[in-house]
Design an enzyme around this catalytic site. Structure first.
Site, short mmCIF file in Angstrom:
data_model
loop_
_atom_site.label_atom_id
_atom_site.label_comp_id
_atom_site.label_asym_id
_atom_site.label_seq_id
_atom_site.Cartn_x
_atom_site.Cartn_y
_atom_site.Cartn_z
N GLN A 70 -12.18 6.17 -7.49
CA GLN A 70 -11.17 5.10 -8.50
C GLN A 70 -12.26 3.79 -8.71
O GLN A 70 -13.02 3.95 -9.47
CB GLN A 70 -10.65 5.23 -8.07
CG GLN A 70 -9.61 3.80 -9.42
CD GLN A 70 -8.02 3.78 -9.01
OE1 GLN A 70 -7.47 5.33 -9.33
NE2 GLN A 70 -7.82 2.45 -8.05
N ARG A 106 2.13 6.27 -1.49
CA ARG A 106 2.89 7.97 -0.97
C ARG A 106 3.50 8.16 0.19
O ARG A 106 4.03 9.05 0.78
CB ARG A 106 1.71 9.18 -1.84
CG ARG A 106 1.77 8.71 -2.74
CD ARG A 106 0.37 10.21 -3.79
NE ARG A 106 0.66 9.81 -5.36
CZ ARG A 106 0.38 9.65 -5.87
NH1 ARG A 106 -0.24 8.97 -5.74
NH2 ARG A 106 0.49 9.72 -7.12
N GLU A 119 -10.77 -0.14 -1.14
CA GLU A 119 -11.12 1.09 -1.01
C GLU A 119 -11.02 2.14 -0.96
O GLU A 119 -11.47 3.02 -1.14
CB GLU A 119 -12.34 0.27 0.09
CG GLU A 119 -13.27 -0.62 -0.27
CD GLU A 119 -14.48 -1.25 0.48
OE1 GLU A 119 -13.90 -1.01 1.75
OE2 GLU A 119 -15.58 -2.16 0.04
N HIS A 130 -1.44 -3.41 -1.38
CA HIS A 130 -1.69 -4.43 -2.42
C HIS A 130 -1.09 -5.95 -2.42
O HIS A 130 -2.79 -6.66 -2.98
CB HIS A 130 -0.20 -4.07 -3.58
CG HIS A 130 -0.27 -2.89 -3.57
ND1 HIS A 130 0.75 -1.22 -2.94
CD2 HIS A 130 -0.85 -1.53 -4.42
CE1 HIS A 130 0.22 -0.14 -3.40
NE2 HIS A 130 -0.38 -0.40 -4.29
N SER A 132 -0.03 3.72 1.68
CA SER A 132 -0.19 4.24 0.19
C SER A 132 1.37 4.23 0.23
O SER A 132 2.16 4.43 0.86
CB SER A 132 -1.01 5.68 0.71
OG SER A 132 -0.02 6.54 -0.94
N GLY A 173 2.76 -0.56 -8.85
CA GLY A 173 4.10 -0.94 -7.96
C GLY A 173 3.85 -0.09 -6.85
O GLY A 173 3.61 0.68 -6.22
#
Length: 281
Positions: A153, A187, A148, A37, A185, A31
């Site tokens: 991950q 964040r 990427e 995204h 991001s 989210g």
């Protein structure tokens, strides 16, 4: 777009999608969506394909003292963005659905999960692998799309899919960036105006280093210079490393694809980034 929160409804909705003969593409997220995204959704939208996004803030990939409690949650905004992007179904399980009482199984992917983020955030990739495996089993996608930007991950998921024989095509989508080069991001919202202006030093330092290594300059010297540049810009550097792009080993050669990867903290905000190294010699 259907918004589904329980397993029974998910099974019924997926059966309806597949009854139309469609392939299913999964875009897993936590989210707080942004253009990065949405680029995953756009990449997944192909003729004959239905796109399923998931939103789940996974507690198992947050360590002690990390930002689970304050991780941004913007449900209505996320739903609107996915709807506008043409997503077909949104899977939004609660913690009690994803990890019901008695849940006791986790997945560990050795090798690619060690070092870098794995060393800085012990247990993080166990949580990632476990939740992604559960999402794969719940949705049963033909393909899954990951950015990427989270390069380690992506490597962990690809290794898990190969090792556990998931019949899923894992697709990496290039990092999406702001106009000044900073990787998008969720964040980034933590950065104040001054920190945001300084943060652009991260992609710039990686770009300079990648070109220097590509020209054949000594990698250890170049990496040291990049760390010094980031420190001078106000970052607390966790790592800046040159790795094999497949195995993430520090033992890498020009005969194989290479990647520069970095993590550094600006104030209380930890940023990661990476860039491919192209042989220019």
């Amino acid at each position: 777009m259907q918004v589904i929160r329980d397993r029974e409804a998910l099974v019924e909705a997926l059966a309806a999608l597949r009854a139309e003969g469609a392939r299913v593409a999964l875009v897993p997220t936590m989210g707080a969506l942004h253009a990065g995204h949405i680029a995953l959704v756009e990449a997944a939208k192909r003729p004959g394909t239905k796109v399923v996004a998931s939103i789940f803030v996974n507690p198992k990939q947050f360590g002690a003292g990390e930002d689970l409690g304050r991780y941004p949650r913007r449900e209505q905004s996320d739903i609107r963005m996915l709807t506008e992007a043409g997503c077909d179904l949104l899977w939004m399980p609660g913690v009690e659905v994803m990890y019901p009482e008695g849940h006791a199984t986790s997945i560990r992917v050795d090798g690619v999960s060690e070092g870098l983020e794995g060393a800085s955030r012990p247990g993080h990739f166990d949580g990632v692998a476990t939740v992604v495996a559960k999402l794969f089993n719940q949705v049963g996608p033909d393909a899954a799309y990951f950015g990427e930007k989270d390069f380690q991950q992506l490597a962990v998921i690809r290794r898990m899919v190969a090792d556990l024989d998931f019949p899923i095509d894992v697709v990496g989508v290039p990092t999406q960036r702001d106009d000044d080069g900073l990787a998008l991001s969720s964040r980034n919202i933590y950065l104040d105006e001054e920190q945001r202006a300084k943060a652009v030093a991260l992609p710039r330092a990686l770009g300079v280093a990648a070109r220097a290594i590509g020209r054949g300059e000594d990698a250890a010297t170049v990496l040291g210079d990049a760390r010094a540049t980031l420190t001078a810009a106000g970052f607390e550097v966790d790592y800046v490393e040159l790795v094999d792009a497949i195995t993430l080993s520090l033992d890498c050669t020009v005969e194989r694809p290479r990647r520069l990867v970095a993590a550094a903290r600006m104030g209380s905000t930890r940023l990661i980034d990476n860039i491919a190294v192209t042989d220019l010699s």
